[in-house]
Write a protein that holds these residues in place. Structure first.
Motif, PDB file in Angstrom:
ATOM      1  N   PRO A 247      -9.365  16.611  -0.104  1.00  7.75           N
ATOM      2  CA  PRO A 247      -8.749  17.476  -1.113  1.00  7.75           C
ATOM      3  C   PRO A 247      -8.075  16.644  -2.196  1.00  7.75           C
ATOM      4  O   PRO A 247      -7.572  15.544  -1.935  1.00  7.75           O
ATOM      5  CB  PRO A 247      -7.710  18.276  -0.309  1.00  7.75           C
ATOM      6  N   LEU A 248      -8.077  17.160  -3.399  1.00  5.59           N
ATOM      7  CA  LEU A 248      -7.424  16.463  -4.501  1.00  5.59           C
ATOM      8  C   LEU A 248      -5.937  16.303  -4.239  1.00  5.59           C
ATOM      9  O   LEU A 248      -5.281  17.199  -3.718  1.00  5.59           O
ATOM     10  CB  LEU A 248      -7.624  17.227  -5.808  1.00  5.59           C
ATOM     11  N   LYS A 249      -5.405  15.148  -4.639  1.00  6.01           N
ATOM     12  CA  LYS A 249      -3.976  14.917  -4.543  1.00  6.01           C
ATOM     13  C   LYS A 249      -3.221  15.593  -5.675  1.00  6.01           C
ATOM     14  O   LYS A 249      -2.056  15.989  -5.516  1.00  6.01           O
ATOM     15  CB  LYS A 249      -3.673  13.423  -4.546  1.00  6.01           C
ATOM     16  N   ALA A 250      -3.863  15.695  -6.846  1.00  2.72           N
ATOM     17  CA  ALA A 250      -3.200  16.313  -7.997  1.00  2.72           C
ATOM     18  C   ALA A 250      -4.225  16.601  -9.081  1.00  2.72           C
ATOM     19  O   ALA A 250      -5.327  16.045  -9.098  1.00  2.72           O
ATOM     20  CB  ALA A 250      -2.099  15.408  -8.548  1.00  2.72           C
TER      21      ALA A 250
ATOM     22  N   SER B  30      -6.496  11.931  -8.389  1.00  2.00           N
ATOM     23  CA  SER B  30      -5.862  12.852  -9.326  1.00  2.00           C
ATOM     24  C   SER B  30      -6.814  13.023 -10.501  1.00  2.00           C
ATOM     25  O   SER B  30      -7.252  12.040 -11.097  1.00  2.00           O
ATOM     26  CB  SER B  30      -4.518  12.302  -9.810  1.00  2.00           C
ATOM     27  N   LEU B  31      -7.136  14.253 -10.817  1.00  2.00           N
ATOM     28  CA  LEU B  31      -8.133  14.556 -11.848  1.00  2.00           C
ATOM     29  C   LEU B  31      -7.435  14.945 -13.142  1.00  2.00           C
ATOM     30  O   LEU B  31      -6.602  15.849 -13.162  1.00  2.00           O
ATOM     31  CB  LEU B  31      -9.034  15.702 -11.370  1.00  2.00           C
ATOM     32  N   LEU B  32      -7.788  14.256 -14.234  1.00  2.79           N
ATOM     33  CA  LEU B  32      -7.199  14.511 -15.548  1.00  2.79           C
ATOM     34  C   LEU B  32      -8.173  15.312 -16.397  1.00  2.79           C
ATOM     35  O   LEU B  32      -9.317  14.904 -16.605  1.00  2.79           O
ATOM     36  CB  LEU B  32      -6.865  13.184 -16.238  1.00  2.79           C
ATOM     37  N   LEU B  33      -7.699  16.467 -16.904  1.00  2.00           N
ATOM     38  CA  LEU B  33      -8.538  17.351 -17.709  1.00  2.00           C
ATOM     39  C   LEU B  33      -7.920  17.584 -19.082  1.00  2.00           C
ATOM     40  O   LEU B  33      -6.696  17.630 -19.223  1.00  2.00           O
ATOM     41  CB  LEU B  33      -8.713  18.703 -17.024  1.00  2.00           C
TER      42      LEU B  33
ATOM     43  N   VAL C 110      -2.452  22.485  -4.357  1.00  2.00           N
ATOM     44  CA  VAL C 110      -2.792  21.313  -5.175  1.00  2.00           C
ATOM     45  C   VAL C 110      -1.749  21.159  -6.274  1.00  2.00           C
ATOM     46  O   VAL C 110      -1.640  22.018  -7.153  1.00  2.00           O
ATOM     47  CB  VAL C 110      -4.189  21.456  -5.808  1.00  2.00           C
ATOM     48  N   PRO C 111      -0.959  20.086  -6.264  1.00  2.00           N
ATOM     49  CA  PRO C 111       0.021  19.886  -7.336  1.00  2.00           C
ATOM     50  C   PRO C 111      -0.677  19.778  -8.692  1.00  2.00           C
ATOM     51  O   PRO C 111      -1.723  19.129  -8.812  1.00  2.00           O
ATOM     52  CB  PRO C 111       0.691  18.559  -6.955  1.00  2.00           C
ATOM     53  N   CYS C 112      -0.099  20.411  -9.695  1.00  2.00           N
ATOM     54  CA  CYS C 112      -0.692  20.397 -11.027  1.00  2.00           C
ATOM     55  C   CYS C 112       0.385  20.062 -12.050  1.00  2.00           C
ATOM     56  O   CYS C 112       1.422  20.715 -12.114  1.00  2.00           O
ATOM     57  CB  CYS C 112      -1.329  21.749 -11.356  1.00  2.00           C
ATOM     58  N   TYR C 113       0.092  19.041 -12.864  1.00  2.00           N
ATOM     59  CA  TYR C 113       1.004  18.602 -13.922  1.00  2.00           C
ATOM     60  C   TYR C 113       0.459  19.036 -15.271  1.00  2.00           C
ATOM     61  O   TYR C 113      -0.707  18.790 -15.582  1.00  2.00           O
ATOM     62  CB  TYR C 113       1.132  17.075 -13.910  1.00  2.00           C
ATOM     63  N   LEU C 114       1.304  19.663 -16.077  1.00  2.00           N
ATOM     64  CA  LEU C 114       0.952  19.988 -17.453  1.00  2.00           C
ATOM     65  C   LEU C 114       1.684  19.041 -18.391  1.00  2.00           C
ATOM     66  O   LEU C 114       2.904  18.886 -18.278  1.00  2.00           O
ATOM     67  CB  LEU C 114       1.316  21.434 -17.802  1.00  2.00           C
ATOM     68  N   GLU C 115       0.923  18.418 -19.280  1.00  2.00           N
ATOM     69  CA  GLU C 115       1.555  17.509 -20.234  1.00  2.00           C
ATOM     70  C   GLU C 115       2.386  18.311 -21.220  1.00  2.00           C
ATOM     71  O   GLU C 115       1.859  19.183 -21.925  1.00  2.00           O
ATOM     72  CB  GLU C 115       0.513  16.673 -20.961  1.00  2.00           C
ATOM     73  N   VAL C 116       3.668  18.035 -21.258  1.00  2.00           N
ATOM     74  CA  VAL C 116       4.598  18.788 -22.093  1.00  2.00           C
ATOM     75  C   VAL C 116       4.551  18.237 -23.520  1.00  2.00           C
ATOM     76  O   VAL C 116       4.753  17.036 -23.729  1.00  2.00           O
ATOM     77  CB  VAL C 116       6.034  18.692 -21.539  1.00  2.00           C
TER      78      VAL C 116
ATOM     79  N   ALA D  93       0.801  -1.228   0.000  1.00  2.00           N
ATOM     80  CA  ALA D  93       0.000   0.000   0.000  1.00  2.00           C
ATOM     81  C   ALA D  93       0.839   1.287   0.000  1.00  2.00           C
ATOM     82  O   ALA D  93       0.461   2.269  -0.652  1.00  2.00           O
ATOM     83  CB  ALA D  93      -0.962  -0.005   1.182  1.00  2.00           C
ATOM     84  N   PRO D  94       1.994   1.332   0.709  1.00  2.00           N
ATOM     85  CA  PRO D  94       2.772   2.582   0.700  1.00  2.00           C
ATOM     86  C   PRO D  94       3.269   3.003  -0.681  1.00  2.00           C
ATOM     87  O   PRO D  94       3.622   4.166  -0.876  1.00  2.00           O
ATOM     88  CB  PRO D  94       3.951   2.262   1.631  1.00  2.00           C
ATOM     89  N   THR D  95       3.315   2.070  -1.636  1.00  2.00           N
ATOM     90  CA  THR D  95       3.804   2.432  -2.969  1.00  2.00           C
ATOM     91  C   THR D  95       2.740   3.111  -3.820  1.00  2.00           C
ATOM     92  O   THR D  95       3.047   3.645  -4.887  1.00  2.00           O
ATOM     93  CB  THR D  95       4.295   1.186  -3.729  1.00  2.00           C
ATOM     94  N   LEU D  96       1.487   3.110  -3.364  1.00  2.00           N
ATOM     95  CA  LEU D  96       0.384   3.596  -4.189  1.00  2.00           C
ATOM     96  C   LEU D  96       0.299   5.117  -4.193  1.00  2.00           C
ATOM     97  O   LEU D  96       0.397   5.777  -3.155  1.00  2.00           O
ATOM     98  CB  LEU D  96      -0.946   3.043  -3.684  1.00  2.00           C
ATOM     99  N   GLY D  97       0.091   5.655  -5.386  1.00  2.00           N
ATOM    100  CA  GLY D  97      -0.268   7.050  -5.538  1.00  2.00           C
ATOM    101  C   GLY D  97      -1.778   7.176  -5.651  1.00  2.00           C
ATOM    102  O   GLY D  97      -2.525   6.244  -5.333  1.00  2.00           O
ATOM    103  N   PRO D  98      -2.267   8.300  -6.131  1.00  2.00           N
ATOM    104  CA  PRO D  98      -3.715   8.508  -6.217  1.00  2.00           C
ATOM    105  C   PRO D  98      -4.366   7.706  -7.332  1.00  2.00           C
ATOM    106  O   PRO D  98      -3.702   7.187  -8.230  1.00  2.00           O
ATOM    107  CB  PRO D  98      -3.828  10.016  -6.490  1.00  2.00           C
ATOM    108  N   PHE D  99      -5.680   7.621  -7.261  1.00  2.73           N
ATOM    109  CA  PHE D  99      -6.503   7.044  -8.320  1.00  2.73           C
ATOM    110  C   PHE D  99      -6.700   8.140  -9.373  1.00  2.73           C
ATOM    111  O   PHE D  99      -7.195   9.226  -9.070  1.00  2.73           O
ATOM    112  CB  PHE D  99      -7.847   6.609  -7.747  1.00  2.73           C
ATOM    113  N   VAL D 100      -6.311   7.850 -10.607  1.00  2.00           N
ATOM    114  CA  VAL D 100      -6.380   8.852 -11.667  1.00  2.00           C
ATOM    115  C   VAL D 100      -7.703   8.692 -12.413  1.00  2.00           C
ATOM    116  O   VAL D 100      -8.013   7.606 -12.920  1.00  2.00           O
ATOM    117  CB  VAL D 100      -5.208   8.715 -12.659  1.00  2.00           C
TER     118      VAL D 100
END
Length: 283
Positions: free
Chosen positions: A95-98, A72-75, A124-130, A43-50
């Motif tokens: 709160p959202l993880k990402a 983690s919410l993908l838009l 809230v961490p935010c990733y932009l697809e490069v 379980a410690p290796t798991l990140g959020p549900f995308v």
């Protein structure tokens, strides 16, 4: 390397992208499995549900909201984010993880960042697809002066969706140079570089080692060579020989990756004797 170091190195490394290709798991099963993963020794290796934003209603139908769901919410872009964030947080009961955002074709990056700044809380961490290609370096340079992170596409259903080792090396070096944390998406199904039919798939341990090399000042050729290594024994030898502090520096850069099967990376790490300490510790 001690078991505690391995636990730290792989903590929250695997984002649960079970509903995405090629797994395409139905939402009810994906949510059930995510809960099951959290009751295991790994379980410690798991990140959020995308979850894709357009499937939030499906998620709401199967998640009761009485327990927190790390999400983690993908838009597909930054428009309409506020309402989607509110909906997602009601569903996840936390709160959202990402947030992960694709830069729409034709939208200037500066405009996208302004829209995100207006709608997204700073914590809230935010990733932009490069985007791949010529824009990559300029996008990373721009992100370097912001709170935003990068997301690199490392695979897909077609061969051309997989960057070769030279292209991915350039992306990793750019992110490390700019101090931009990144995650990867698609293609990192296994620990070590391999060929799957017509697809050349990168290994997530190769990417971790390549990031450590980049952080140490390696050039593009050396980073590409690490990404191209196909020997499980050699990659295992290399990761065991690395100073644990270097791996933690690399993890600060390479934050996580999305996988449609949590079992695949876990199985690989156990088979390569890189997670048996965690297994024994939690029995």
């Amino acid at each position: 390397m001690t078991s505690s170091v391995f636990a730290d190195v792989f903590e929250t490394f695997f984002d649960d992208a079970a509903v995405f290709p090629p797994g395409n798991m139905p939402m009810p099963q994906a949510v059930t499995d995510h809960g099951s993963h959290h009751r295991t020794w790994y379980a410690p290796t798991l990140g959020p549900f995308v979850c894709p934003a357009e499937r939030l209603n499906e998620l709401r139908a199967v998640w009761d909201g009485r327990r927190p769901l790390p999400l983690s919410l993908l838009l597909p872009g930054p428009a309409g984010l506020t309402a989607l964030l509110q909906q997602a947080e009601r569903i996840s009961a936390s709160p959202l993880k990402a947030v992960e955002v694709v830069l729409p074709v034709g939208m200037p990056l500066a405009e996208a960042l302004r829209m995100l700044d207006d709608q997204l809380a700073e914590d809230v961490p935010c990733y932009l697809e490069v985007p791949r290609g010529a824009q990559q370096d300029s996008v990373l340079d721009t992100l370097a002066a912001t709170r935003y992170r990068a997301k690199f596409r490392t695979g897909g259903a077609e061969p051309e969706a997989h960057p070769d080792e030279w292209e991915l090396a350039q992306a990793i070096l750019g992110a490390v140079r700019c101090g931009v944390p990144f995650k990867c998406t698609a293609g990192l199904h296994h620990a070590v570089r391999h060929t799957d039919g017509v697809l050349e798939q990168h290994g997530f341990r190769n990417v971790l080692l390549a990031t450590a090399a980049a952080a140490d000042g390696a050039d593009r050729g050396d980073v590409a060579a690490v990404l191209a290594q196909r020997s499980s024994q050699e990659v295992t030898r290399q990761i065991r020989s690395v100073d644990p502090r270097r791996l933690m520096v690399a993890r600060a850069c390479f934050v996580s990756f999305g996988t449609c099967s949590i079992f695949d990376p876990i199985t690989d790490l156990v088979a390569l004797n890189l997670m048996h300490h965690l297994e024994e510790k939690n029995r």
